[in-house]
Design an enzyme around this catalytic site. Structure first.
Site, short mmCIF file in Angstrom:
data_model
loop_
_atom_site.label_atom_id
_atom_site.label_comp_id
_atom_site.label_asym_id
_atom_site.label_seq_id
_atom_site.Cartn_x
_atom_site.Cartn_y
_atom_site.Cartn_z
N ASP A 71 -35.08 -3.19 12.51
CA ASP A 71 -36.23 -2.35 12.17
C ASP A 71 -35.84 -0.97 11.65
O ASP A 71 -36.58 -0.37 10.89
CB ASP A 71 -37.21 -2.23 13.35
CG ASP A 71 -36.54 -1.86 14.66
OD1 ASP A 71 -35.35 -1.52 14.67
OD2 ASP A 71 -37.24 -1.92 15.69
N ASP A 481 -33.23 4.68 23.53
CA ASP A 481 -33.49 3.36 24.11
C ASP A 481 -32.44 2.82 25.06
O ASP A 481 -32.78 2.17 26.04
CB ASP A 481 -33.74 2.32 23.01
CG ASP A 481 -34.80 2.76 22.04
OD1 ASP A 481 -35.85 3.23 22.50
OD2 ASP A 481 -34.57 2.68 20.83
#
Length: 886
Positions: A71, A481
């Protein structure tokens, strides 16, 4: 793999990028002043994965040809010989950083050398450019580009649906692309060179994740989400007649053309109330399989169904493996075994707890089995074993209670593909990695198949901060993350991310310059402390205590000696503490949200920056005073650092194209700054080991110099610059952080927004860019040496050496020699240059620590190897005179 992965990354990233949006600049632009160049070798500091893999595409006509899309981290091609992934979009430049987000891939079944990528990261204002279709005739080694009149959303909601880009398997000059944002269906009839909207396609979609979202992120219409051809309805060289298109519309999700796209109709009798994430056709048996969810994904979805459509009769059959009432997830990850088309698989993509689920049918969906099931709750029986020894951090350091297991099978499992040539090989993407198996059919015979990471070479972390201490691990990273890692070996995957606590995202980290074992990091966490400390160079951590009001990590700075810390967290004002943050006090004179850094020599001096103003504290962060310096960037897209070894030497980079933008230098602790006239724009600044004979540490920056955007190095205090990257190695946006290595000349660590930590090594032997000669140190007076082995293992050790000037005159350079008695060999040495010939070693000062006042000392350290014995040296010489051994 975390729930916060996408939104945290998007919002934090967008805030940083919008503050200093890169200017319009042609990728690979080389006009302007001539620049020196260097030959660099570029690699990743290995993490292996770290982000969402929403798409995997196998070529249907050539064995072992496969691609993966990410992404925010570009696209990759599988290398069967090494079982690794090769990055394909590192050539994306600064001004088109959005093209590192890939919303769809297509591999040409007629000419397997051809591959296409639909690129663009955001459909709202966060991405300054429109989307593009990239086309390659050499499997992604090089690309040509067609810009589109709309944006694409590689990192938008719904990005796991697809594939939106599809090639006609009978006439490969024809491609279709499903657009977001209500832009409809697009077609190319010249192999992707030109595109036009399919004017008669009846439905551009209407589904929005959150219509009330004013940012344009969650409120975007997810549009046309997949295109599937029925290859049985065409002949070679002629356009395929039957095409199915999936639309983000819960009441009208599937359309069909039976005349090669001339006309389109809604497929009669279709299910409603759901979005069709995937539409996969089994032409041999005449079935279109559809995976439905009530949400667009990739992280949301509470209900779902699987359906089968008989293409000849028009019959719809609900083939859901569980009743709708029992789902708490949506279905995706749909695939058909092309060797045995009656075998179908799907995933429960949005099931986080206790795990994702994989479903498998060998009778076209009539019956199903699961990858795991309950025996007697909470006990599970698994049809698989999972081996993450190649990426051990995938356990996230968790020790959950049943039925949850660690490591998980995954989450956000929107992509799952069975190799069309090998029924035993299957790959699937998660929010953190790409898993696979090579013995899948054991599932059907009652055995257990083995799941392992198949992700080596695919690096997909967003980097917020980097540090390379003068001793200990060469690299510490702050990542989105997955928190961050301590790399003791850049070529090996670290065993675990930072834990205790485990931040979802680390926003800033720092070490004490003269005591590098002391490290601090801050970050984001759903609940719990937002700051952590280490006293062993980041190997182990303990949580600090948050002051009242903290909502996020912000930035943090460690005093030069590690005695105190200054923290500028989100949610409250700047704070300071002595010790390890058991209590905090508010700093005065500095606004909330300021960036903070420490002087690397004076432990009482800290610096801050906010909205064009530079702030200085000389009392350990208790009070700050605004500097009189003017002309600095007015916004907050700034990074600044203080030089190790020299008090008050500060470099500041940043700005925006509509105001002050560049690189500034202060030698008086920020009282005044001088802008470098030869740097047009700069976004980061870092320091590394000085070149041989250079009088100053090496500077590194992500900048625009001489009309060229790139990564630059200077060995002469910014007087001249060398571009060290090239047009093939640009990695999109590199504006978050940069640092050189204080132990290895020429080594630079570069942050990327999705391609992980890139590091480069030079072919230059250390002569630098500006020349110079080695000083010949001739110190006089007494000296004392303290040699201490700080760590020792079976075949290696680490040692620190302190050299004290116990005489009455200052040294302007030094050279210390000794001999090893047991054949020890030095591997890496920091804070000095060294040579070794046999047992004899000579360590010499580097540019910034050659001056040693009477009564002062200088220290350096090294790692080495030993065998049998590791006796300390018996004597040391400073030049020609002997030193006392302490």
């Amino acid at each position: 793999m975390r729930r916060t992965r996408i939104l945290t990354a998007v919002l934090a990233l967008a805030a940083g990028l919008l503050a200093g949006t890169p200017p319009a600049l042609a990728a690979g632009h080389t006009d302007g002043a001539a620049l020196a160049a260097d030959s660099y070798t570029w690699k990743n500091a290995r993490i292996d994965g770290g982000g969402f893999v929403p798409g995997i595409v196998f070529n249907r006509t050539e064995k072992n040809l496969a691609y993966a899309r990410t992404d925010i981290g570009g696209a990759y091609r599988w290398q069967q010989s090494t079982k690794t992934w090769t990055p394909l979009l590192d050539s994306v430049g600064w001004n088109e950083w959005g093209h590192t987000g890939v919303v769809s891939l297509a591999s040409d079944p007629v000419n397997p050398d051809k591959v296409y990528a639909a690129a663009g990261t955001y459909t709202n204002s966060w991405d300054p450019t429109n989307g593009a279709v990239l086309r390659s005739a050499d499997r992604g080694a090089s690309w040509q580009k067609t810009d589109l009149p709309f944006k694409l959303g590689g990192n938008m909601p719904g990005r796991g649906m697809g594939e939106r880009l599809a090639i006609d398997p009978n006439k490969d000059s024809v491609l279709y692309l499903g657009a977001p944002s209500g832009k409809g269906l697009w077609r190319s009839t010249d192999s992707g060179v030109t595109w036009s909207q399919v004017a008669n396609f009846p439905n551009p979609g209407n589904y929005q994740q959150d219509p009330s979202d004013t940012t344009g992120y969650a409120g975007d219409n997810q549009g046309i989400v997949w295109v599937t051809f029925d290859e049985s309805t065409g002949t070679s060289g002629n356009a395929t007649k039957t095409i199915y298109v999936g639309v983000a519309d819960k009441d009208n999700a599937v359309y069909r053309s039976t005349d090669a796209g001339a006309t389109w109709t809604r497929l009669a009798g279709q299910p409603t109330g759901y979005l069709a994430h995937k539409g996969v056709l089994d032409a041999e048996n005449g079935y279109l399989y559809l995976a439905y969810s009530d949400k667009g994904g990739p992280y949301d979805g509470g209900k779902g169904q699987l359906w089968r459509y008989a293409t000849a009769s028009g019959t719809w059959t609900n083939i859901s493996p569980v009743a709708e009432a029992d789902t708490y997830y949506g279905f995706s990850g749909l695939t058909v075994d092309r060797q045995h088309p009656g075998t179908v698989m799907a995933t429960a993509y949005s099931s986080w707890w206790p795990d994702t689920q994989l479903f498998r049918s060998t009778d076209s969906g009539a019956t199903w089995t699961k990858a795991w099931d309950y025996t007697s709750y909470p006990d599970r029986a698994d049809r698989y074993t999972i081996d993450v020894s190649s990426s051990p951090w995938l356990t996230f350091g968790a020790h959950p209670s049943p039925p949850e297991q660690s490591p998980k099978l995954g989450w956000m499992t929107e992509s799952l593909e069975i190799d069309p040539f090998d029924s035993d090989r299957m790959m699937y993407g998660t929010g953190a990695t790409l898993y696979g198996t090579e013995n899948l059919t054991r599932w059907d015979s009652g055995g257990r198949f083995t799941v392992k990471p198949m992700v080596r070479g695919l690096e997909e972390t967003a980097v917020n901060d980097l540090a390379s201490p003068p001793s200990g691990a060469p690299l510490l990273s702050a990542l989105g993350d997955v928190g961050g890692f301590r790399h003791t070996d850049l070529a090996k995957v670290p065993s675990m991310m930072f834990t205790s606590p485990t931040f979802t995202t680390t926003t800033s980290l720092d070490f004490a310059e003269t005591n590098p074992d002391t490290v601090v990091r801050v970050g984001d966490l759903d609940s719990g402390p937002h700051i952590a400390f280490s006293t062993d160079n980041g190997a182990n951590w303990f949580a600090g205590t948050d002051p009242s009001g903290v909502s996020g990590g912000g930035t943090v700075a460690a005093a030069a000696d590690g005695s105190r810390f200054v923290w500028s967290p989100a949610g409250t004002g700047v704070q300071y503490t002595t010790g390890f943050g058991s209590s905090w006090q508010a700093s005065s004179g500095i606004p909330s949200g300021a960036l903070v850094e420490s002087d690397r020599v004076d432990p009482k001096t800290f610096y801050g920056f906010k909205s064009g103003k530079f702030y200085v504290s000389s009392d350990g962060g208790a009070t700050f005073t605004a500097s009189a310096a003017s002309g600095l960037p007015g916004g907050d897209s700034v990074r600044f650092k203080a030089l190790p070894g020299t008090k008050g030497d500060v470099w500041l980079a940043g700005g925006a194209s509509d105001g002050a933008y560049g690189l500034w230098h202060s030698t008086d602790g920020g009282a005044g700054f001088t802008k470098l006239s030869n740097v047009e724009q700069a976004d980061t600044i870092g320091f590394g080991k000085a070149a041989t004979g250079a009088s100053y540490q090496t500077l590194y920056t992500s900048a625009k110099i001489g009309g060229v955007r790139g990564i630059f190095r200077s060995t002469d205090k910014g007087a001249t610059w060398t571009r060290v990257n090239d047009d093939a190695h640009q990695w999109g946006w590199t504006g978050a952080a940069i640092t050189g290595d204080p132990r290895v000349y020429g080594r630079v660590y570069v942050s990327t927004n999705g391609r992980g930590v890139i590091y480069g090594d030079t072919s230059d032997t250390g002569g630098g860019d500006g020349g110079g000669t080695d000083p010949t140190p001739t110190p006089t007076g007494a000296c004392t040496v303290t040699y201490r082995i700080t760590n020792q293992w079976s075949d290696g050790f680490q040692a620190d050496v302190r050299l004290d000037n116990t005489g009455s005159t200052a040294w302007t350079g030094w050279s210390l020699g000794w001999s090893f008695a047991d054949g020890q060999r030095i591997g890496q040495l920091w804070n000095a240059d060294h040579t070794q010939s046999g047992a004899a070693v000579t360590a010499k000062n580097v540019s910034w620590n050659g001056n040693v006042a009477a009564g002062s000392s200088v220290s350096f350290g090294f790692t080495g190897t030993w065998s049998g014995s590791n006796t300390k040296p018996a004597s040391f010489k400073l030049g020609d005179q002997s030193c006392t051994v302490a």
